[in-house]
Design an enzyme around this catalytic site. Sequence first.
Site, PDB file in Angstrom:
ATOM      1  N   ARG A 148      67.843  21.882  86.618  1.00  0.00           N
ATOM      2  CA  ARG A 148      67.154  22.866  87.450  1.00  0.00           C
ATOM      3  C   ARG A 148      67.931  23.131  88.573  1.00  0.00           C
ATOM      4  O   ARG A 148      67.851  22.240  89.565  1.00  0.00           O
ATOM      5  CB  ARG A 148      65.530  22.402  87.556  1.00  0.00           C
ATOM      6  CG  ARG A 148      64.870  23.759  88.306  1.00  0.00           C
ATOM      7  CD  ARG A 148      63.510  23.169  88.439  1.00  0.00           C
ATOM      8  NE  ARG A 148      62.683  24.038  89.354  1.00  0.00           N
ATOM      9  CZ  ARG A 148      61.844  25.220  88.787  1.00  0.00           C
ATOM     10  NH1 ARG A 148      61.861  25.462  87.479  1.00  0.00           N
ATOM     11  NH2 ARG A 148      60.898  25.882  89.722  1.00  0.00           N
ATOM     12  N   HIS A 197      65.736  32.136  83.528  1.00  0.00           N
ATOM     13  CA  HIS A 197      64.645  30.964  83.465  1.00  0.00           C
ATOM     14  C   HIS A 197      64.203  31.079  81.766  1.00  0.00           C
ATOM     15  O   HIS A 197      62.973  31.383  81.504  1.00  0.00           O
ATOM     16  CB  HIS A 197      63.440  31.224  84.368  1.00  0.00           C
ATOM     17  CG  HIS A 197      62.433  30.147  84.410  1.00  0.00           C
ATOM     18  ND1 HIS A 197      62.786  28.940  83.864  1.00  0.00           N
ATOM     19  CD2 HIS A 197      61.346  30.112  85.091  1.00  0.00           C
ATOM     20  CE1 HIS A 197      61.791  28.291  84.269  1.00  0.00           C
ATOM     21  NE2 HIS A 197      60.741  28.687  84.957  1.00  0.00           N
ATOM     22  N   ASP A 221      55.922  38.074  88.938  1.00  0.00           N
ATOM     23  CA  ASP A 221      56.460  36.860  89.519  1.00  0.00           C
ATOM     24  C   ASP A 221      56.308  37.037  91.061  1.00  0.00           C
ATOM     25  O   ASP A 221      56.264  38.013  91.443  1.00  0.00           O
ATOM     26  CB  ASP A 221      57.901  36.794  89.119  1.00  0.00           C
ATOM     27  CG  ASP A 221      58.313  35.250  89.455  1.00  0.00           C
ATOM     28  OD1 ASP A 221      57.638  34.534  89.703  1.00  0.00           O
ATOM     29  OD2 ASP A 221      59.482  34.776  89.256  1.00  0.00           O
ATOM     30  N   CYS A 254      54.291  33.405  85.326  1.00  0.00           N
ATOM     31  CA  CYS A 254      54.951  32.262  85.205  1.00  0.00           C
ATOM     32  C   CYS A 254      54.292  31.150  85.982  1.00  0.00           C
ATOM     33  O   CYS A 254      54.753  29.953  86.149  1.00  0.00           O
ATOM     34  CB  CYS A 254      56.412  32.345  85.122  1.00  0.00           C
ATOM     35  SG  CYS A 254      56.909  33.050  86.827  1.00  0.00           S
ATOM     36  N   ARG A 292      54.461  25.605  78.250  1.00  0.00           N
ATOM     37  CA  ARG A 292      55.757  25.048  78.688  1.00  0.00           C
ATOM     38  C   ARG A 292      55.753  23.658  77.914  1.00  0.00           C
ATOM     39  O   ARG A 292      57.140  23.223  77.461  1.00  0.00           O
ATOM     40  CB  ARG A 292      55.819  25.009  80.168  1.00  0.00           C
ATOM     41  CG  ARG A 292      55.859  26.352  81.007  1.00  0.00           C
ATOM     42  CD  ARG A 292      57.263  26.824  80.858  1.00  0.00           C
ATOM     43  NE  ARG A 292      58.530  25.704  81.352  1.00  0.00           N
ATOM     44  CZ  ARG A 292      58.690  25.689  82.587  1.00  0.00           C
ATOM     45  NH1 ARG A 292      58.259  26.479  83.821  1.00  0.00           N
ATOM     46  NH2 ARG A 292      59.466  24.931  83.025  1.00  0.00           N
TER      47      ARG A 292
END
Length: 308
Positions: free
Chosen positions: A102, A129, A223, A263, A291
């Site tokens: 990440r 992502h 987002d 998200c 996730r």
Amino acid sequence: MRHFLTLKDFTKEEILEIIEIALEIKKNLKNKIYNKELAMQTLGMIFEKSSTRTRVSFETGMFQLGGHALFLSNRDIHLGRGEPVKDTARVISSMCDMVMIRTFEQSMIEEFAEYSKVPVINGLTDSYHPVQLLADYMTMVEYGIHENAIVAYIGDGNNMTHSWLMLAAKLGFELRIATPKGYEVDSVILEDAIKMAKKSGAIIKVSNNIDEALYGATIVTTDTWASMGQEEEKEARVKAFKGYMVDGLKMCLAKKDAKFLHCLPAYRGQEVSAKVLEDHADIVFDEAENRLHAQKGLMVWLDQQRDK
């Protein structure tokens, strides 16, 4: 051996295969069936950007699959103190079975993958992502809203928008993006998506017009306006994004039974109203849980590719 750096590198069939594995793993977990598909394997997790969902989901997921996840921040390893990326990749991939990164630059993760002996997973970069989109699409399948989907993305032309472009272009659904002027999606990524859309039949519309994007949409998503690393721009972004909050009036433009996705983290009163988020809390937090399951499906799929 395969890496998971962007959805652009995957076929429609491969994406759906990963989702299918994830759904099966989730079903087994709910029935307290624990298959240790990655027993005795180690996932190296490199974090140059902090995270809640990414760390918890990968670490928990690896444990449930019978393996072990190792947290490595850039404060703890030489990568954060001048060691070349290729050297870190050679060392870590000689000791771990899989690596999740990440970070900021897409080029960093691509260089790491080039020198890695094991699969590398993009846990987020400034450009993409993709693991989040696996969870999003898995949620769409679970809620039965993936067929003939019309997705309206409202907000910043960021890594989430780019990943939605890749998913739509690969799977062939309609995606409408509305961003403020000056915050549009990357033109090169958009061009790639449009080329892929010609093969899949996807419809991609990009504009600054929120109403056009929302009208008749079956799924609305957004987002945060200021992502990690953009904190200094926050005040300017709040001004630029005025009118781009997804509230009850905006949702009325979409289909009556439209679903809202996010998200997370969600900033109520900015990109989404508190009411819209709470009205759709069930699906949003199922999306967050997915996730865990989507990434387990991905890791199992990547491991299977090494045996082919």
